[in-house]
Design an enzyme around this catalytic site. Sequence first.
Site, PDB file in Angstrom:
ATOM      1  N   GLN A   8     -23.415  -8.943   7.754  1.00  0.00           N
ATOM      2  CA  GLN A   8     -23.915 -10.221   7.268  1.00  0.00           C
ATOM      3  C   GLN A   8     -22.913 -10.881   6.328  1.00  0.00           C
ATOM      4  O   GLN A   8     -22.571 -10.347   5.271  1.00  0.00           O
ATOM      5  CB  GLN A   8     -25.241 -10.036   6.542  1.00  0.00           C
ATOM      6  CG  GLN A   8     -25.865 -11.358   6.090  1.00  0.00           C
ATOM      7  CD  GLN A   8     -27.250 -11.173   5.536  1.00  0.00           C
ATOM      8  OE1 GLN A   8     -27.416 -10.541   4.496  1.00  0.00           O
ATOM      9  NE2 GLN A   8     -28.256 -11.712   6.217  1.00  0.00           N
ATOM     10  N   ASN A  10     -21.740 -14.858   4.556  1.00  0.00           N
ATOM     11  CA  ASN A  10     -22.447 -15.977   3.941  1.00  0.00           C
ATOM     12  C   ASN A  10     -22.890 -17.020   4.952  1.00  0.00           C
ATOM     13  O   ASN A  10     -23.859 -17.743   4.723  1.00  0.00           O
ATOM     14  CB  ASN A  10     -21.549 -16.633   2.884  1.00  0.00           C
ATOM     15  CG  ASN A  10     -21.389 -15.771   1.653  1.00  0.00           C
ATOM     16  OD1 ASN A  10     -22.333 -15.531   0.922  1.00  0.00           O
ATOM     17  ND2 ASN A  10     -20.172 -15.284   1.429  1.00  0.00           N
ATOM     18  N   ASN A  12     -22.785 -16.429   8.829  1.00  0.00           N
ATOM     19  CA  ASN A  12     -23.390 -15.835  10.028  1.00  0.00           C
ATOM     20  C   ASN A  12     -23.715 -14.365   9.814  1.00  0.00           C
ATOM     21  O   ASN A  12     -23.088 -13.686   8.998  1.00  0.00           O
ATOM     22  CB  ASN A  12     -22.446 -15.974  11.233  1.00  0.00           C
ATOM     23  CG  ASN A  12     -22.260 -17.409  11.669  1.00  0.00           C
ATOM     24  OD1 ASN A  12     -23.229 -18.138  11.852  1.00  0.00           O
ATOM     25  ND2 ASN A  12     -21.011 -17.827  11.826  1.00  0.00           N
ATOM     26  N   GLY A 108     -15.949  -6.597  -2.186  1.00  0.00           N
ATOM     27  CA  GLY A 108     -16.937  -7.036  -1.219  1.00  0.00           C
ATOM     28  C   GLY A 108     -17.073  -6.069  -0.057  1.00  0.00           C
ATOM     29  O   GLY A 108     -16.073  -5.501   0.414  1.00  0.00           O
ATOM     30  N   ASP A 110     -17.668  -6.616   3.056  1.00  0.00           N
ATOM     31  CA  ASP A 110     -16.936  -7.037   4.249  1.00  0.00           C
ATOM     32  C   ASP A 110     -15.462  -6.707   4.150  1.00  0.00           C
ATOM     33  O   ASP A 110     -14.829  -6.301   5.139  1.00  0.00           O
ATOM     34  CB  ASP A 110     -17.136  -8.530   4.485  1.00  0.00           C
ATOM     35  CG  ASP A 110     -16.803  -9.394   3.265  1.00  0.00           C
ATOM     36  OD1 ASP A 110     -16.761  -8.850   2.135  1.00  0.00           O
ATOM     37  OD2 ASP A 110     -16.590 -10.610   3.437  1.00  0.00           O
ATOM     38  N   ASP A 130      -9.005 -12.454   6.474  1.00  0.00           N
ATOM     39  CA  ASP A 130     -10.321 -12.723   7.068  1.00  0.00           C
ATOM     40  C   ASP A 130     -10.693 -14.175   6.787  1.00  0.00           C
ATOM     41  O   ASP A 130     -10.882 -14.573   5.635  1.00  0.00           O
ATOM     42  CB  ASP A 130     -11.369 -11.773   6.473  1.00  0.00           C
ATOM     43  CG  ASP A 130     -12.707 -11.853   7.208  1.00  0.00           C
ATOM     44  OD1 ASP A 130     -12.876 -12.763   8.042  1.00  0.00           O
ATOM     45  OD2 ASP A 130     -13.570 -11.004   6.954  1.00  0.00           O
ATOM     46  N   THR A 133     -16.316 -17.857   5.335  1.00  0.00           N
ATOM     47  CA  THR A 133     -16.720 -18.795   4.304  1.00  0.00           C
ATOM     48  C   THR A 133     -15.644 -18.874   3.225  1.00  0.00           C
ATOM     49  O   THR A 133     -15.311 -19.941   2.724  1.00  0.00           O
ATOM     50  CB  THR A 133     -18.061 -18.373   3.688  1.00  0.00           C
ATOM     51  OG1 THR A 133     -19.029 -18.243   4.732  1.00  0.00           O
ATOM     52  CG2 THR A 133     -18.548 -19.406   2.691  1.00  0.00           C
TER      53      THR A 133
END
Length: 262
Positions: A8, A10, A12, A108, A110, A130, A133
């Site tokens: 998950q 911010n 999608n 984070g 991700d 990456d 957002t």
Amino acid sequence: MMLLAIEQGNTNTMFAIHDGQSWIAQWRAATESTRTADEYVVWLSQLMSMQGLGFRSLDACIISSVVPQSLFNLRNLSRRYLNVEPLVIGENAKLGVDIRIDKPSEAGADRLVNAVGASMLYKGPLIVIDSGTATTFDVVAADGAFEGGIIAPGINLSMQALHEAAAKLPRIAIQRPARNRVVGTDTVSAMQSGVFWGYISLIEGLVARIKKERGEALTVVATGGVASLFEGATDSIDHFDPDLTIRGLLEIHRRNTHLGTE
């Protein structure tokens, strides 16, 4: 083993299913922090049924989320409908790599998952870009350790801010300028050039500065929703890989499953 992997961001949220051999299904939904576990399961069960899959076939779950207010509902989805306690990046999932930054808890989820995914396929040290957002540039050491990075506004966020803050500037699609021209001849082409070539320059400049600061050769890997837009436009990126995150989630699940059997 049938694994449900949830990544998950911010913007999608991706749901993917791995059957122990390969990824057999992937779906994306807009991230909504107020969506409940029941709402998720109604949406997901319909998509699964179209491919002959059901929740009873799922027996493991791993979650990576950068939206804290959504994590409660995603965890409930796993507990209530899969009857399993999920592995959660940043909580109960062991990554198997060092986090060499001043405050490891601030890294984070991700970014950590991408670091694991990149180190599985590419020889380090690495720079992982990456484009989501936010646009992040992370350094992964030769031994797979996460060593920090850079966080910049994402290309979509920049375009939205430009449109909302300037009354006469329209909302435009993100695309490469026609004929690779840098100087625009109308408002739309000028905006497209500013965003596209501006981000190319951001990538090239920060990659060069990271390499100079590190004093070593680094392989640059790009991933994320708009990374493919930059393919062929710069020599600063060595590989474009859309599967870093799910590869990282699968590897982290395998590491934790292995640890649990020792």
